[in-house]
Write an enzyme that holds these catalytic residues in place. Structure first.
Site, PDB file in Angstrom:
ATOM      1  N   THR A  61      51.646  45.540  42.890  1.00  0.00           N
ATOM      2  CA  THR A  61      50.643  46.206  42.806  1.00  0.00           C
ATOM      3  C   THR A  61      50.739  47.698  41.571  1.00  0.00           C
ATOM      4  OG1 THR A  61      49.538  47.507  44.468  1.00  0.00           O
ATOM      5  CG2 THR A  61      51.911  47.757  45.169  1.00  0.00           C
TER       6      THR A  61
ATOM      7  N   LYS B  54      50.237  45.174  37.543  1.00  0.00           N
ATOM      8  CA  LYS B  54      49.385  44.479  37.554  1.00  0.00           C
ATOM      9  C   LYS B  54      50.056  43.035  36.292  1.00  0.00           C
ATOM     10  CE  LYS B  54      47.466  44.426  42.082  1.00  0.00           C
ATOM     11  NZ  LYS B  54      45.972  44.540  43.022  1.00  0.00           N
TER      12      LYS B  54
ATOM     13  N   ASN C  70      49.062  39.857  41.043  1.00  0.00           N
ATOM     14  CA  ASN C  70      49.353  40.362  42.055  1.00  0.00           C
ATOM     15  C   ASN C  70      50.949  39.457  43.292  1.00  0.00           C
ATOM     16  OD1 ASN C  70      47.907  38.916  43.867  1.00  0.00           O
ATOM     17  ND2 ASN C  70      46.990  40.074  45.778  1.00  0.00           N
TER      18      ASN C  70
ATOM     19  N   ASP D 233      43.596  38.279  45.467  1.00  0.00           N
ATOM     20  CA  ASP D 233      42.608  39.147  45.747  1.00  0.00           C
ATOM     21  C   ASP D 233      41.291  39.067  46.455  1.00  0.00           C
ATOM     22  OD1 ASP D 233      44.088  41.904  46.544  1.00  0.00           O
ATOM     23  OD2 ASP D 233      43.773  42.254  43.934  1.00  0.00           O
TER      24      ASP D 233
ATOM     25  N   GLY E 247      37.037  48.170  38.680  1.00  0.00           N
ATOM     26  CA  GLY E 247      38.111  47.885  38.635  1.00  0.00           C
ATOM     27  C   GLY E 247      39.201  47.081  39.125  1.00  0.00           C
ATOM     28  N   GLY E 248      40.333  47.105  39.570  1.00  0.00           N
ATOM     29  CA  GLY E 248      40.770  45.892  39.687  1.00  0.00           C
ATOM     30  C   GLY E 248      40.426  44.674  40.666  1.00  0.00           C
TER      31      GLY E 248
ATOM     32  N   ASN F 200      28.021  50.555  38.731  1.00  0.00           N
ATOM     33  CA  ASN F 200      29.772  50.737  38.036  1.00  0.00           C
ATOM     34  C   ASN F 200      29.086  52.189  37.428  1.00  0.00           C
ATOM     35  OD1 ASN F 200      32.894  51.536  38.176  1.00  0.00           O
ATOM     36  ND2 ASN F 200      32.991  51.360  35.868  1.00  0.00           N
TER      37      ASN F 200
ATOM     38  N   LEU G  92      36.093  47.825  50.922  1.00  0.00           N
ATOM     39  CA  LEU G  92      37.712  47.620  50.838  1.00  0.00           C
ATOM     40  C   LEU G  92      37.973  48.811  51.697  1.00  0.00           C
ATOM     41  CD1 LEU G  92      37.035  45.583  47.309  1.00  0.00           C
ATOM     42  CD2 LEU G  92      35.936  44.864  49.578  1.00  0.00           C
TER      43      LEU G  92
END
Ligand code: NAP
Length: 293
Positions: free
Chosen positions: A72, A76, A97, A112, A139-140, A161, A227
């Site tokens: 995490t 990553k 991850n 993910d 982001g990730g 975004n 999320l």
């Protein structure tokens, strides 16, 4: 029924998560519940590894023969560079991850996106194929979700975004159906995903929490996925439900991405129900201890 205590022997395999911080990670709860439920002789610990320590942690995995590693923030990208091989999804995202063994090679994966898709199917009965979608945040997590939506056959993946360059990168990962969108695209979408941290944690003060999406654009027939999993009902999900849209939080994605790691490491099918139940219990225990929702 009470689970039997874990008996640790010389045969016990060790897996763990590296991160900074890592002490509040839910992964030990989720993965140890999974190992217990299937009777696997494994244990899972959290390792606090400061920024810059990822390559050392991967070397330690190799030297100590760890069975699996979760990764995490902030490691990553560094683990992506440190492993021997990468799955196509990890290579595309530039982020790992989960590390598993293939013979004596360490392989970096990223679960993910597939965890998101599996959770959507399991928790809401929703298939991505053919859907018009919006991802807010790049982001990730937003990148992983945008890529997964493209792979799974969404017909439109509009990424919205704050920072344009990040939106462009995430949209590119969705392939030909990916594009940079605006908030107005939400009104036309069948599936809307919040991949920003807006709405995370307890509400503070008397000001209403900022929403990542204008709820006036939401309505019946839409599925909104946040999320975030703490709180379970974010201000966005509450607003979506109030307007007749269906709402799904991030707990399922958290469990399903871990389920794929579990399968990579043990070869067994993950016991999803036991993992969800343990995670809910731990979140409830934490809410009781710190008073947050
Ligand atoms: P990240 O890499 O830091 O990206 C955060 C994203 O949110 C960026 O696109 C950022 O925009 C945007 N953002 C942050 N603050 C904002 C604000 N005040 N207003 C508008 N946009 C803002 O984080 P991440 O790892 O992708 O995680 C994002 C969320 O997903 C978090 O809530 C995390 O807990 C959740 N998550 C859940 C799971 C799960 O399994 N359920 C897994 C991963 C992440 P800029 O590009 O402009 O900075």
């Amino acid at each position: 029924m009470a689970e039997p205590p874990t008996v640790i022997s010389g045969e016990t395999r060790l897996a763990g998560v590296i991160g900074w911080p890592a002490r509040h990670s839910l992964s030990p709860t989720i993965l140890n519940a999974a190992f217990r439920a299937v009777g696997a002789d494994w244990v899972y610990l959290a390792f606090e590894v400061p920024d810059g320590g990822a390559a050392g942690a991967v070397a330690a995995m190799r030297t100590l023969g760890l069975g699996g590693l979760s990764v995490t923030m902030p490691h990553k990208a560094a683990v992506h560079d440190a492993v021997d091989e990468r799955t196509p999804v990890a290579a595309d995202l530039g982020a790992v991850n989960c590390v598993f063994r293939r013979g004596d090679r360490l392989v970096g994966d990223n679960t993910d996106g597939v965890g998101f898709v599996d959770a959507l199917r399991a928790d809401a009965g929703v298939e991505v194929a053919g859907k018009r979608t919006v991802v807010v945040g790049a982001g990730g997590a937003g990148r992983a979700v945008a890529r997964a939506l493209g792979i799974e056959g969404a017909v439109d993946v509009a990424v919205v975004n704050r920072t344009l360059a990040a939106a462009e990168r995430a949209a590119g990962l969705a392939g030909p159906v990916g594009r940079v969108g605006t908030g107005a695209d939400v009104a036309e979408a069948e599936l809307v995903v919040n991949a920003t941290p807006l709405g995370m944690g307890p509400a503070s003060g008397s000001d209403p929490a900022p929403l990542p999406i204008d709820p006036a654009l939401l309505g019946p027939g839409q599925v909104v996925v946040d999320l975030i999993y703490h709180p379970a009902e974010t201000p966005l999900l509450a607003a979506a439900r109030a307007r007749g849209a269906a709402g799904v939080n991030g707990l399922g994605m958290l469990v399903h991405q871990a389920a794929h790691a579990f399968h990579r490491w043990t070869g067994e099918t993950a016991p999803i129900d036991a993992m969800v139940a343990a995670t809910r219990r731990e979140l409830a225990r934490r809410a009781h201890v710190d008073g947050s929702p």
